[in-house]
Design a protein around this motif. Structure first.
Motif, PDB file in Angstrom:
ATOM      1  N   VAL A  42       0.844  -1.197   0.000  1.00 18.49           N
ATOM      2  CA  VAL A  42       0.000   0.000   0.000  1.00 18.49           C
ATOM      3  C   VAL A  42       0.881   1.250   0.000  1.00 18.49           C
ATOM      4  CG1 VAL A  42      -1.692   1.332   1.324  1.00 18.49           C
ATOM      5  CG2 VAL A  42      -1.975  -1.134   1.063  1.00 18.49           C
ATOM      6  N   ASP A  81      -9.006  10.036  -3.847  1.00 25.67           N
ATOM      7  CA  ASP A  81      -8.792   8.607  -4.061  1.00 25.67           C
ATOM      8  C   ASP A  81      -8.160   7.969  -2.824  1.00 25.67           C
ATOM      9  OD1 ASP A  81      -8.924   6.262  -5.564  1.00 25.67           O
ATOM     10  OD2 ASP A  81      -7.032   6.643  -6.594  1.00 25.67           O
ATOM     11  N   TYR A  84     -10.771   7.675  -0.096  1.00 21.65           N
ATOM     12  CA  TYR A  84     -11.651   6.536  -0.383  1.00 21.65           C
ATOM     13  C   TYR A  84     -10.954   5.221  -0.045  1.00 21.65           C
ATOM     14  CZ  TYR A  84     -14.404   3.157  -2.999  1.00 21.65           C
ATOM     15  OH  TYR A  84     -15.145   2.061  -3.352  1.00 21.65           O
ATOM     16  N   SER A  85      -9.682   5.102  -0.439  1.00 20.49           N
ATOM     17  CA  SER A  85      -8.935   3.868  -0.190  1.00 20.49           C
ATOM     18  C   SER A  85      -8.757   3.610   1.300  1.00 20.49           C
ATOM     19  CB  SER A  85      -7.563   3.934  -0.868  1.00 20.49           C
ATOM     20  OG  SER A  85      -7.718   3.995  -2.263  1.00 20.49           O
ATOM     21  N   GLU A  88     -11.931   2.280   2.544  1.00 18.72           N
ATOM     22  CA  GLU A  88     -12.123   0.910   2.073  1.00 18.72           C
ATOM     23  C   GLU A  88     -11.283  -0.090   2.867  1.00 18.72           C
ATOM     24  OE1 GLU A  88     -14.069  -0.681  -0.539  1.00 18.72           O
ATOM     25  OE2 GLU A  88     -15.166   1.155  -0.031  1.00 18.72           O
TER      26      GLU A  88
END
Length: 185
Positions: A42, A81, A84-85, A88
């Motif tokens: 990540v 983004d 959001y990740s 998630e």
């Protein structure tokens, strides 16, 4: 007149999405993870996507106002983004802003350190900064980031050749990195 403003913003959104997809696609090139020693994690992906954003951001600093605005919108999309990740991944809503602040600080710190090395055409300093950021807890025997630093310099030179129209329409591309075994002498 006000409807024209909304239409321009909508038109920019299409351009932002197009350019952001090109940049994220480049950051997903397997060669970076197999031959350039970027860890496929990540944080490794964050680091490489940051590199793409920084290269694009640097290219647009000499663009007209519309290119600079586009770059800022793309960086904003990058952070949306990431937000959001993070969500998630199951990070709780209360800790997301703190993590986003930390990641934004990391990004802008990288922008500053990479820019300093690139402005002085110092590949060794760039490789050192990349290594420090990509392998923050590793020992000195960590993989060299020299190949990535070399590619960044090549990519920056390539981006400098792109027309303002390519920037304004979200059509900017980046050179594909070579596989180590395919490099000439």
């Amino acid at each position: 007149m006000i409807f024209g403003l909304f239409r321009k913003r909508n038109h920019n959104q299409i351009i932002v999405v197009r350019q952001y997809e090109v940049l994220t696609s480049m950051a997903r090139q397997p060669v970076f993870y197999t031959d350039y020693d970027v860890p496929d994690t990540v944080m490794g992906r964050f680091e490489l996507l940051s590199v793409m954003m920084i290269l694009f951001f640097r290219r647009t600093r000499s663009s007209a106002t519309s290119g600079q605005e586009l770059a800022q919108e793309i960086v904003d999309a990058f952070f949306e983004d990431i937000d959001y990740s993070i969500r998630e991944l199951g990070i709780g809503d209360n800790s997301v802003p703190k993590r986003m602040k930390k990641l934004a600080g990391m990004f802008y710190g990288r922008l500053e350190s990479y820019a300093g090395a690139m402005d002085s055409d110092d590949r060794v300093a760039l490789a050192t900064a990349l290594q420090r950021n990509i392998y923050p807890k590793a020992s000195e025997s960590t993989a060299s980031m020299r190949l990535l630093a070399d590619w960044m310099m090549i990519a920056e030179a390539y981006l400098a050749t792109l027309s303002e129209n390519q920037i304004a329409t979200g059509s900017a591309t980046m050179p594909l990195p070579d596989k180590v075994g395919q490099r000439a002498g």
